[in-house]
Each structure stands twice: as C-alpha cells, then as structure tokens.
Design an enzyme around this catalytic site. Structure first.
Site, PDB file in Angstrom:
ATOM      1  N   ALA A 261       1.508   7.326  -5.750  1.00 21.86           N
ATOM      2  CA  ALA A 261       1.963   5.943  -5.685  1.00 21.86           C
ATOM      3  C   ALA A 261       1.043   5.179  -4.744  1.00 21.86           C
ATOM      4  CB  ALA A 261       3.401   5.871  -5.175  1.00 21.86           C
ATOM      5  N   ASN A 264       0.601  -1.097  -2.136  1.00 18.27           N
ATOM      6  CA  ASN A 264       0.177  -2.502  -2.162  1.00 18.27           C
ATOM      7  C   ASN A 264       1.265  -3.386  -1.559  1.00 18.27           C
ATOM      8  OD1 ASN A 264      -1.941  -1.586  -4.054  1.00 18.27           O
ATOM      9  ND2 ASN A 264      -0.195  -1.379  -5.426  1.00 18.27           N
ATOM     10  N   GLU A 297       5.936   5.145   0.578  1.00 19.09           N
ATOM     11  CA  GLU A 297       5.264   3.871   0.280  1.00 19.09           C
ATOM     12  C   GLU A 297       5.923   2.727   1.038  1.00 19.09           C
ATOM     13  OE1 GLU A 297       2.531   4.426  -1.055  1.00 19.09           O
ATOM     14  OE2 GLU A 297       3.060   6.414  -1.788  1.00 19.09           O
ATOM     15  N   HIS A 300       4.835   2.685   4.636  1.00 17.97           N
ATOM     16  CA  HIS A 300       3.467   2.174   4.803  1.00 17.97           C
ATOM     17  C   HIS A 300       3.463   0.683   5.143  1.00 17.97           C
ATOM     18  CE1 HIS A 300       0.410   5.136   4.141  1.00 17.97           C
ATOM     19  NE2 HIS A 300       0.749   5.455   2.910  1.00 17.97           N
ATOM     20  N   GLU A 319      -2.014   7.696   6.918  1.00 16.22           N
ATOM     21  CA  GLU A 319      -1.421   8.691   6.022  1.00 16.22           C
ATOM     22  C   GLU A 319      -0.674   9.795   6.775  1.00 16.22           C
ATOM     23  OE1 GLU A 319      -0.887   7.952   3.198  1.00 16.22           O
ATOM     24  OE2 GLU A 319      -2.417   6.482   2.687  1.00 16.22           O
TER      25      GLU A 319
HETATM   26  N1  BAL Z   1      -2.433   5.182   0.103  1.00 15.03           N
HETATM   27  C1  BAL Z   1      -2.543   5.972  -1.060  1.00 15.03           C
HETATM   28  C2  BAL Z   1      -1.253   6.477  -1.573  1.00 15.03           C
HETATM   29  C3  BAL Z   1      -0.372   6.886  -0.470  1.00 15.03           C
HETATM   30  O1  BAL Z   1      -0.723   7.718   0.344  1.00 15.03           O
HETATM   31  O2  BAL Z   1       0.685   6.344  -0.340  1.00 15.03           O
HETATM   32 ZN    ZN Z   2       0.328   7.189   1.954  1.00 14.46          ZN
END
Ligand code: BAL
Ligand code: ZN
Length: 886
Positions: A261, A264, A297, A300, A319
């Site tokens: 995933a 964004n 996600e 993030h 990460e």
């Molecule tokens: N940033 C790439 C996918 C993830 O690690 O969430």
């Molecule tokens: Zn990630």
C-alpha cells in the site's frame, strides 16, 4: 551503473513553493501541465534548476512566462537542467505520457481500465520533469480532466474544491492539498469506482469524512478496512496524541500494485490484498494483515508525511518507525491474554525468516544504507523490520514514557521538515537527557549481531556471573564492526520454574520495562564483552535470556533440553516460553538434518515430544500461543543455522519431525481438533482466530500420517467450511500432506476451489500459491501452472503467488539438484524484467545466499546467475544480480 552515495548528499538548489498540475487523462496519451513556483535555496551554491524525468515526451517549457528554446536547457540521461535560473522561477512544463504502455506500475498507469499512480520512491518523474526528491516539499493543486462516462470518479490528495462538466462528454475535478508534501506523496485516481463512506468524529470533536473506494463488485468487502481505519485513528490519538489533520481521508484499492500500500497524503492507495475481505474470501491472517497495513499507512500521516525523509538513505526513519507503530497497534488490538506476546512472536518470526537471511547475504545493508544503485531495491526487510526493532530498542531503553517524550520532541522540532535518522536519535536522547551516541551503530552497521552468554554459578557465594560477549560478522563493504548498544533483558527461574529475584548493582530491574514480567532485569551491553555478577542467588538458576527479544540479535547460549523444556512450560515471559520451544526444536532439527545427510537412523527424544504434549494439554494457554509454540521452525530458519545448506536434507528432517509428532501425539491432536468449539457465525476476532489456528494446526499434524479416515476430516472441513480460513487450512493440509490418499482428495478440492472462486482474483492467488509451495510440485508443475489461462506475470500479486511462492517457499523443489528450479527462476526473472523491473529484482533475491549451499547447488546457481547477468537487465535487476555475483 551509477551508484548514489549518502555521503554525497547536497541540499536542493531550488525549493518548490507551489505546484499546480493539470491532467488531461487519456489512456494512450495523457497530457500533463505542471506549473511550479521554485525559489532558490540559500543553502545551495548552485543556481541551476535540476529536474528529473523518465519516459516523458517533452512538449514545451515556459520560464516566467517565456518559452524556452531548445538551447536554453540541457536534457540528458533523465535530467533536465536549466542553468543560471532566476531567484524566483515559475516553470510551466507540458509533457505527454502513455499510461496504457506503462507496465512498471510506477508513475501513472492503468489497472483494469482505471488510472492510478505510484510515486514513491521516484515515480513522479514519470509524470513530469520535477525536482523529484523528498526534501523538496510544496503545496499541490491538481485538476483532473477526463471522459465522464469512462472515468466518473476523479480523486487526488487533500480536499475537493471544484468539479463540473466540460465539453465533449468530459468533466473535471480540482483538488487542493493544504499541506506541504514531497512529490513521492502525490497521487491521483480516476475511473469507475464506488465507495463506502462514513463521517467519523475525532477525539477533538472535529468531524472527518472517511472513504474506502473499490470496483463495483467489491463493495461487500470494504467493512473491515473501514473498521481498521477508525481503530487506527483512535489508537494514534490515544497512544501518541496525534490527530488526523485532514477533513477527508481516502483509501483506494487497486488490483495491480507493486507494494502492499502507499501512504499518499489523504489518498492512500492499497493493493486489493490489504483492503478486500469478507469471510468467504479472506482468512484470519488476511483480516489481521489488513488491519495492520491500514494502520501502517494511516500512521505514516505523521511518521512519514508530516515529518518526512531528507533523502532515501533515511527511508527507515519513516518505515522502521511506522512498522513499529503498526506492530504496537496490532498488539494492542488483539486483546487476549497473551495477545501482545503472540504479536511479538509473529513479528520476530518474520524478522528471523526474512531479515536475518538478508543480513547474512549479498544484499546485507545497514538500516541507513550508504549507497544504492536503484532505491526501489532498498524497500527491504532490513529497512522495515530491522528498522522497527531499532525503534523498539529506544522504547526498551527509555521506557514507554521516555519513548513518548522523544516522539513529542521529534514532532515539536521537525513537523513539516525532511529530516534524518540522526535527528530522530537526537530527539530521543535529548528528551530523555541520555547519551545515545553508541546507538548510532544500529543505523550504520549491517549484519545481525551475535550475543554469546556464558554463566558461572558459585554455590558457596550464592552468586551468578553472566559474561556477555558480542560480535557481528562482516558484511559487504564492512569488514569490522564496532560494538552495539544492546538492551539485554533477562530473568531467572528456579528448578521448579518459579521466578527468582535478581539482585545486582550492575543491572537495572525495571518495573516499567514494556512487556516484561516482574523480575525482568535489563543490562545495557556496550562493550565487546562484559560480566555482571548477581548476588543472593540461592540455587543454580535457569536463565531466561533476551526476554521479549529485547534486541535483534542471535543469542548463543547453550541450554540443555531439560532447561529449555522448563522454560517452555514455566517462563513468565511468554515470548521466551515460545522461543525456548523453538530452540529445542531447532536443535533437534539440525541434528536430524545431519543424520539424514549421513544416512543415520532418525530419532526424536522424548523430552521434545513430552514438552509438546504438555503445551497441547495446557488449556490455560492462549490457543494462538499454543499454535505458535507447536509450529516447527521453518526450513529457512534451519538453513540459517547451517554452515553449508543442504535443502533436501532439511526438508526430509523437518518432515520426519512432523510425522513423529503427528504419530506420538495423535490422540491429543485429534482431541484438540474435535473439542475446540468456535462460535458461529464466523468472526475474525483474535479470540476465535486463535482457536482456529490451533484447530487447523492439529488438522495439519493429523494429515501427516497416511490415514484415510483422518484425511476425510480435512475433506469434510473443506466441504463444510463457512469461511476461507477453514477452507484454506483444509485444502493446504491435504495438498501438502504428500501422500497418495491425500493427493487424490486434494485434486478434487483444488478443482472445486478454482471453479468456486474463479472470479475472485485474491483467492485465485491463493490457489496458485498453495500449489507452488506444495513439496510435491517441482519446476515441471510450475510450468504447467504458468500456462494456466488465469496466470499472468503482469499482475504482481499473481506473479508473487506462483513464481515467488515456488522460488522462495518451496525449498527442496526450488533447489532441485538438476537445476530445474533455477532455470524456471531465471526464465521468469528475464521475462518479468521486461514488464516490471521492480518485481523482477525482488525475485532475483531468491539466491542471495547461493554461496552457502552445498557445492553442486552452488555451482549450478552460479551458472544460472551468470546466464542472467549476461543479458540486458534493468537497473533494478542488474544491481541485485551483480551484487549476488560479486
Ligand atoms: N511507503 C511505501 C509503502 C509503505 O511502506 O507504506
Ligand atoms: Zn511504510
């Protein structure tokens, strides 16, 4: 091939202020107009604007409203350079791209007729010429124009500010993202999609719109993802005081996707695998994975988006931290007695199964790499899983409160910035007034450290000394290592399995050590070797070492079968209870492998059988824990312990142990299978999932004997299952049992399974994977399956199910001595490399440790690698193959 070095980092010459993008969407030719306001960066001496671009047709460039002539910029090797640019430069660049020819699934591409993007790490440069690097952050406005009938839904990051009709059946939508972001977090989606949506109230009382977008037929499979999203939002509020900063948060599922995933900003794009679930198609593990990836996600949004990476060498900054956060989220969500330990065990299993081999092979690299040729090759288990362990160690060293203080300071200092792993370390150190200088070695040095423990008990003095020595093997370009700062947690048990008090001036006995039972002590190892002395130890204790896996190291400590059995039955640290069982089994698996190689008689000691019997009989244990404790170490874990890997011997030894445990404990397995009751209807709740995993493990053990009556249990379960977990478990048990009776039964079920689920892509992936990993099936069977009309290498999930399934998870067959497995591997790498280099490069990793295999395999593998290397390869695959051969 061009290597990029961390030490060569220079700040960008120009920073972007605003980006205004217009997409005239058309599958075969999409026109992109990018208006960017750039400002010279005072930290850079250069006055050149450097823009990256790949597979673009440049139509024209305007600089501050004036069209640039061809001689006014240089375009070479994917770099567009405008020399001596004005301090403030407004660029307008028009490019044409061909989404329908884009099989790399990076940049803008089509999946089942709909448009999607993937920009991390360097996909934005396939959309327009841009300073495509994470330390250039800007505010984006995006206008999407497309045929309304074909592409009724038009999405991008942030908030929808305008939409309307256009001539010739077209329409448009304009989106504005109020937050600064790097280009890798940009996304658009356009097509025929529908959504489940909900208004959700944040802790602050603010209301937000949550949406899960899917293709029309999948609307009955979005509920779990939506629930997971709501739980994630709550958890981040409660645990870290972090609130969703947008008014709208969207998840979109796509069938063709390289990763799991993508985070964004406000528009997370997901592999369908981590969104779609209902009891008919998804297993308990799928449900748990969806929750954890949705969490990942979402988390993030703060750890990655609000605070991002200065450069891609810092990838683990976001990460490792975000994996740690999703691991903690999932652990908290389980809620059963040993729930957090169960999650910890699963995570450590992943680390040992995938990251330890990576760290011991040709692709070993530090959590913060020093160089790369292709950044896509560095989305690795080291960056992710070892990175998460590194973050976890801060929490172990500083306590949960100290860790939270560090997180608060990190956001206070760096919100809105692109920063480094050292900045994170500094925030942790400063917030807790600690010197963590030595901790930096976890970021800079590759390889799995080994910690050797030797103990000496002095009865007269009632003292126990523990000598702990650390070492780390050489890895590519790092021959010598400095000692790590290792948090080493341990406890003592008496001969009856009761916890003993730990007294010493040398150790901290932490009451608040996260996830540690009372009596757990923590030592900070800083030197190559150090000895600590414990006093007031009335009897020779059994040591429970490295509790809760307090550091990502390999423990070298010889304990007898009896000591390990005692720990398995009595250690108050659930993780170590499990680990003792694994160490006990692993020791005998290695012994059996040796016996197979030397054609000696195979025998299993009663200590092990009895230890397993008592785990199975102990119904005070969490069933999920029992299942994990009764699952043997994998073939890869056995291989990791061998100097020279002999795949066939490993598989045979493991099979013997399974069969012996199957026969010796047959009554117990049967009783477990028959007495576990799981309330209907199906629910993926951890309590029920744990029961199912134990019951299905019992079934798989029962299948090890060639007993028709027992086989029938699996067939009946297959036929009567009202959920995919039980159906899949029965089918796997039959397919993998490897005897004549089961084979016939499996064939019928496999045919039925395909017919029943032929329209469910994710289930057909399971169907391929199941056959790819069957110990019965070799390269000829794989070729047959690859010819199946439902097979395609173009879809990463499908490629992974069959080809990766075979090459990564079918040890004896992939490493067949006739080389047929390697040939199949090579053919697929070469074919995939023309379609999707990122996926081909992943597949190339199957032989990173070829040097450690027995001589005939090593020779054959090298020949195959050289054959691949002799062909024209992508940068992705070339880097991996050449590093393996180096
Ligand atoms: N940033 C790439 C996918 C993830 O690690 O969430
Ligand atoms: Zn990630």
């Amino acid at each position: 091939q061009k290597t990029v070095y961390r030490k060569n980092y220079t700040p960008p010459s120009f920073l972007a202020n605003t980006v205004d993008l217009t997409f005239d969407l058309d599958p075969s030719q999409t026109r992109v107009t990018a208006k960017t306001e750039l400002i010279h960066n005072p930290q850079s001496k250069s006055t050149d604007i450097v823009l990256y671009g790949e597979d673009l047709e440049l139509v024209g460039i305007l600089l501050n409203g004036r069209k640039l002539a061809a001689g006014e910029y240089a375009l070479e090797n994917g770099l567009l350079r405008i020399t001596k640019a004005p301090e403030v430069t407004r660029l307008e660049i028009e490019t044409l791209i061909c989404p329908d020819k884009n099989t790399t699934l990076m940049g803008l591409y089509l999946s089942n007729g709909n448009f999607f993007t993937q920009c991390e790490a360097e996909g934005f440069r396939k959309i327009t010429y841009f300073p495509d690097r994470p330390d250039v952050m800007a505010k984006y406005t995006v206008t999407l124009k497309a045929n309304k009938k074909q592409f009724p839904v038009l999405l991008s990051n942030g908030n929808l500010v305008e939409e309307g009709a256009l001539p010739r059946g077209r329409h448009y939508a304009k989106w504005e993202d109020p937050f600064n972001k790097p280009s890798y977090l940009f996304a658009i989606v356009a097509g025929k999609l529908v959504c489940q949506e909900e208004t959700f109230t944040l802790a602050s009382g603010r209301k937000v719109l949550l949406q899960v977008w899917v293709e029309k037929g999948n609307l009955d499979k979005t509920a779990h993802a939506m629930e997971s999203l709501k739980h994630s939002i709550r958890w981040d509020e409660e645990r870290y005081g972090l609130e969703l900063d947008l008014d709208r948060f969207m998840i979109v599922a796509v069938g063709d996707f390289n990763m799991g995933a993508m985070e964004n900003k406000g528009l997370n794009i997901f592999n369908t695998r981590y969104v779609l679930a209902n009891p008919r198609i998804a297993t308990d593990v799928d449900y748990a994975n969806i929750e954890s990836v949705v969490g990942h996600e979402y988390f993030h949004n703060w750890t990655g988006n609000r605070v991002t990476c200065r450069d891609w060498f810092q990838l683990s900054l976001k990460e490792g931290l975000t994996v740690f956060r999703d691991q903690e989220f999932s652990a908290d969500r389980i809620g059963t007695k040993d729930g957090r330990a169960v999650k910890r065990i699963e995570d450590v299993r992943t680390l040992r199964q995938h990251q330890f081999p990576e760290d011991a092979g040709a692709m070993a690299h530090p959590v913060r790499p020093d160089s790369y040729e292709e950044i896509n090759n560095f989305y690795t288990v080291t960056i992710y899983e070892k990175g998460a362990e590194v973050v976890r160690m801060y929490q172990t060293l500083l306590g949960r409160e100290g860790f939270r203080k560090g997180m608060d300071l990190y956001f206070q200092r760096h919100d809105g910035q692109a920063v480094t792993c050292s900045d994170f370390l500094a925030a942790m150190a400063d917030a807790n007034k600690q010197d963590l200088t030595q901790f930096e070695n976890w970021y800079s040095q590759a390889g799995t450290p080994r910690v050797k423990l030797r103990t000496r008990y002095n009865k007269k003095a009632q003292s126990l000394s523990l000598t702990l020595s650390q070492s780390c093997p050489p890895t590519p370009e790092q021959a010598k290592k400095r000692p790590f700062l290792i948090p080493f947690a341990f406890g003592l048990l008496d001969a009856k399995g009761k916890s003993m008090v730990v007294n010493s001036h040398d150790v901290t006995v932490r009451k608040k050590l996260a996830d540690a039972p009372s009596g757990t002590a923590l030592v900070q190892l800083t030197r190559k070797s150090q000895t600590i002395t414990l006093t007031g130890v009335p009897e020779k204790p059994v040591i429970s070492a490295l509790r809760n896996f307090s550091a990502p190291v390999i423990l070298e400590y010889d304990q007898s079968d009896e000591e390990l059995a005692l720990l398995l039955s009595a250690d108050p640290d659930a993780f170590n209870r499990w680990d003792a069982g694994q160490r006990l089994a692993l020791r005998h698996l290695l012994r059996l492998t040796h016996a197979v190689q030397h054609k000696e008689a195979l025998e299993l000691p009663s200590t092990l059988v009895e230890a397993y019997r008592s785990v199975l009989a102990n119904d005070s244990l969490d069933p999920a824990f029992q299942a994990l404790a009764l699952t043997l170490p994998s073939e890869i874990m056995i291989a990791e312990e061998m100097k020279e890997i002999d795949p066939q011997a490993i598989v045979q030894a493991r099979h013997f142990m399974l069969q012996t445990l199957s026969h010796s404990l047959q009554d117990e397995w049967l009783k477990t299978y028959q007495t576990i009751r799981i309330p209907a209807p199906y629910s993926p709740e951890p309590d029920n999932a744990g029961k199912r995993s134990l019951r299905n493990l019992a079934l798989s053990y029962l299948m090890e004997g060639d007993d028709k009556k027992l086989m029938q249990l699996a067939v009946t379960q297959y036929d009567n299952a009202d959920n995919m977990t039980d159906r899949m478990a029965a089918l796997t048990a039959l397919t993998h049992a490897g005897n004549l009776t089961s084979k016939k039964m499996a064939e019928r079920c496999l045919r039925h399974f395909y017919r029943e689920f032929r329209l469910e892509a994710l289930v057909i992936d399971k169907w391929f994977a199941l056959q790819a990993t069957s110990p019965e099936n070799g390269a000829p069977e794989m070729r047959k399956l690859a010819d199946h009309p439902a097979f395609t290498l173009k879809n990463p999930n499908r490629a992974r199910s069959l080809v990766f399934g075979f090459c990564m998870n079918n040890m004896a067959q992939f490493h067949a001595t006739d080389g047929s497995g390697y040939d199949f591997w090579a053919e697929n790498i070469l074919e995939l490399d023309r379609i999707n280099p990122q996926i081909a490069a992943r597949l190339s990793r199957a032989l990173t440790q070829y040097n450690r295999f027995k001589p005939e395999l090593k020779k054959r593998a090298r020949k195959t690698l050289k054959h691949i290397a002799s062909r024209k390869l992508s940068r992705d695959t070339g880097e991996i193959i050449n590093k393996i051969l180096a």
